[in-house]
Design an enzyme around this catalytic site. Structure first.
Site, mmCIF file in Angstrom:
data_model
loop_
_atom_site.group_PDB
_atom_site.id
_atom_site.type_symbol
_atom_site.label_atom_id
_atom_site.label_comp_id
_atom_site.label_asym_id
_atom_site.label_seq_id
_atom_site.Cartn_x
_atom_site.Cartn_y
_atom_site.Cartn_z
ATOM 1 N N SER A 136 0.866 -1.165 0.000
ATOM 2 C CA SER A 136 0.000 0.000 0.000
ATOM 3 C C SER A 136 0.911 1.225 0.000
ATOM 4 C CB SER A 136 -0.872 -0.028 1.256
ATOM 5 O OG SER A 136 -1.578 1.178 1.400
ATOM 6 N N LYS A 162 -1.165 -1.043 -4.389
ATOM 7 C CA LYS A 162 -2.343 -0.247 -3.999
ATOM 8 C C LYS A 162 -1.872 1.185 -3.823
ATOM 9 C CE LYS A 162 -4.649 0.076 0.481
ATOM 10 N NZ LYS A 162 -5.288 -0.760 1.535
ATOM 11 N N LYS A 164 -3.062 5.081 -2.592
ATOM 12 C CA LYS A 164 -4.082 5.832 -1.880
ATOM 13 C C LYS A 164 -4.573 6.942 -2.803
ATOM 14 C CE LYS A 164 -3.987 3.894 2.226
ATOM 15 N NZ LYS A 164 -5.190 3.315 2.855
ATOM 16 N N ASP A 189 -7.283 3.035 -2.998
ATOM 17 C CA ASP A 189 -7.963 3.041 -1.693
ATOM 18 C C ASP A 189 -8.255 4.493 -1.309
ATOM 19 O OD1 ASP A 189 -8.893 2.727 0.893
ATOM 20 O OD2 ASP A 189 -7.090 1.745 1.678
ATOM 21 N N GLU A 214 -11.129 0.581 -3.127
ATOM 22 C CA GLU A 214 -11.363 0.260 -1.714
ATOM 23 C C GLU A 214 -12.008 1.438 -0.990
ATOM 24 O OE1 GLU A 214 -7.831 -1.291 0.101
ATOM 25 O OE2 GLU A 214 -8.540 -0.979 2.138
ATOM 26 N N ASP A 239 -13.470 -1.888 3.370
ATOM 27 C CA ASP A 239 -12.511 -1.978 4.472
ATOM 28 C C ASP A 239 -13.245 -1.480 5.724
ATOM 29 O OD1 ASP A 239 -10.532 -1.413 6.369
ATOM 30 O OD2 ASP A 239 -9.186 -0.368 5.031
ATOM 31 N N LYS A 263 -9.266 -7.027 8.240
ATOM 32 C CA LYS A 263 -8.240 -6.587 9.187
ATOM 33 C C LYS A 263 -8.581 -7.160 10.554
ATOM 34 C CE LYS A 263 -6.974 -2.297 6.867
ATOM 35 N NZ LYS A 263 -7.148 -0.823 6.845
ATOM 36 N N GLY A 291 -3.638 -4.086 6.186
ATOM 37 C CA GLY A 291 -2.579 -3.750 7.138
ATOM 38 C C GLY A 291 -2.899 -2.438 7.827
HETATM 39 O O1 OSB Z 1 -6.991 1.827 4.678
HETATM 40 O O2 OSB Z 1 -5.853 0.072 4.432
HETATM 41 C C1 OSB Z 1 -5.992 1.188 4.941
HETATM 42 C C2 OSB Z 1 -2.877 2.145 6.932
HETATM 43 C C3 OSB Z 1 -3.444 2.758 8.012
HETATM 44 C C4 OSB Z 1 -4.799 2.897 8.071
HETATM 45 C C5 OSB Z 1 -5.603 2.411 7.051
HETATM 46 C C6 OSB Z 1 -5.039 1.758 5.955
HETATM 47 C C7 OSB Z 1 -3.649 1.663 5.887
HETATM 48 C C8 OSB Z 1 -2.949 1.071 4.753
HETATM 49 C C9 OSB Z 1 -1.539 0.602 5.024
HETATM 50 O O3 OSB Z 1 -3.370 1.037 3.629
HETATM 51 C C10 OSB Z 1 -1.362 -0.863 4.966
HETATM 52 C C11 OSB Z 1 -0.004 -1.247 5.510
HETATM 53 O O4 OSB Z 1 0.966 -1.087 4.778
HETATM 54 O O5 OSB Z 1 0.071 -1.673 6.678
HETATM 55 MG MG MG Z 2 -8.212 0.700 3.374
#
Ligand code: OSB
Ligand code: MG
Length: 369
Positions: A136, A162, A164, A189, A214, A239, A263, A291
């Protein structure tokens, strides 16, 4: 199982690179760790995935600490339960606070697997010896910087990227990334940054062959996501909206998503995650492991969960070195050249806890007996 003591630690762990989402930028994690000890002195470790502020979810470090300390720990201590699978039930009178609950619940699974002398992933019923991994990548200062990062992760072997997205960092960015990498497995995402007013944007994104989008809409919504999914081709993945196995059932039935990011913290631990996995598997809904910028302890629990049959798609669990100069477990989590993590063979979470490092990073601790 009967716990005689629970130790809580809050540590501060600086990220190597900032991580930015539509709700903000993180440079240093505040992580609460739970160490559970049973009457024979066996121990297990879990991690609370609550963030530094109430932005991803209403839970955050300052709600998790007193909830654990004053309510959850006393509820599970000195109570006889059949096993880790029954620990959630002891905490059911507390509404919500799933990330806090998961810290204790997952620690109990580690303890129980260690007592059974089995790797946690096998103990949970996992079937995958290696889990497929993606990364991510947060919002960057420029599209060039993002493309550079993607290149680096692809070279490291990661199977899926992925990115953001948020208003102003969406269509233009996806276009630039696709121009450079036409064939990679790519997804976006949004962390709830949009509303149904943005349907034209999502229709425009349909052209770029994203694996999924996402959580585009509100964190607590399912109805509008179903409405959006009817209007676009790109699969919607939920999510934030999936907090319970009932949520998973309802979202799938409503057509609010075609994919689920699971998660551990968000659903309240391994037992709940297993239920979500089963519901999705029975309905042919692909799931993958999300994550929360976890330290090695949470990361090891994610690896164990992701060996369950339903977790067939690459998730957001990646190498420790992408986050930390030095992790709190040994060895750190590493990724193979083909973008997989090999499930550990040692009992429990399968990694050693670096107590000395945890002590150095600790900013507060509590012991509940
Ligand atoms: O939305 O998946 C998410 C990190 C913190 C809060 C929300 C998210 C995320 C990530 C990071 O996308 C995933 C990772 O590398 O741990
Ligand atoms: Mg997410």
């Amino acid at each position: 199982m009967r716990l005689s003591s629970i130790e809580l630690r809050e540590i501060r762990l600086p990220l190597i690179h900032f991580f930015e989402t539509s709700f903000g930028r993180t440079t240093e994690r505040r992580i609460i760790l739970a160490r559970v000890i049973d009457q024979d002195g066996a121990e297990g470790w879990g991690e609370c995935t609550a963030g530094e502020g109430p932005f991803y979810s209403d839970e955050w470090a300052e709600t998790a600490w007193p909830t654990l300390n004053e309510f959850l720990a006393p509820m599970v201590l000195n109570r006889e339960v059949e096993g880790a699978a029954g620990v959630s039930d002891l905490m059911q009178h507390v509404r919500g606070h799933r990330m806090a609950k998961a810290a204790i619940e997952t620690a109990c699974w580690d303890l129980e697997a260690k007592r059974a002398n089995q790797p946690l992933w096998k103990y949970l019923g996992g079937i995958r010896e290696e889990i497929p991994c993606g990364v991510s990548i947060g919002i960057q200062d420029s599209s060039e910087q993002l493309i550079e990062k993607i290149e680096k992760e692809l070279n490291a072997g990661y199977q899926r990227i992925k990115i953001k997205i948020k208003p102003g960092w969406d269509l233009n960015i996806v276009k630039a990334v696709r121009a450079k990498f036409p064939d990679i497995l790519l997804m976006g995402d949004a962390n709830s940054a949009y509303t149904l007013i943005d349907v034209p944007l999502f229709k425009a994104l349909d052209e770029f062959n994203l694996m999924m989008l996402e959580q585009p809409l509100a964190f607590d919504d399912m109805f509008d996501h179903a409405e959006l999914q009817k209007q676009i081709k790109t699969p919607v993945c939920l999510d934030e909206s999936i907090k319970t196995s009932a949520d998973a059932t309802h979202a799938i039935a409503l057509g609010a998503c075609k994919i689920i990011n699971v998660k551990l913290g968000r659903v309240g631990g391994h037992e709940q995650a297993k239920r979500v996995e089963q519901i999705a598997r029975e309905r042919n809904i692909p799931i993958w492991c999300g994550g929360m910028l976890e330290s090695g302890i949470g990361r090891a629990h994610n690896i164990a969960m992701a060996t369950l049959a339903g977790f067939s798609w690459p998730g957001d669990v990646s190498a420790s070195a992408r986050y930390w100069a030095e992790d709190i477990i040994e060895p750190p989590v590493t990724v193979t050249a083909k973008g997989t993590i090999v499930a550990p063979s040692e009992p429990g979470i399968g990694f050693e806890i670096n107590r000395k490092r945890i002590d150095q990073l600790t900013v507060r601790s509590a012991q509940i007996n």
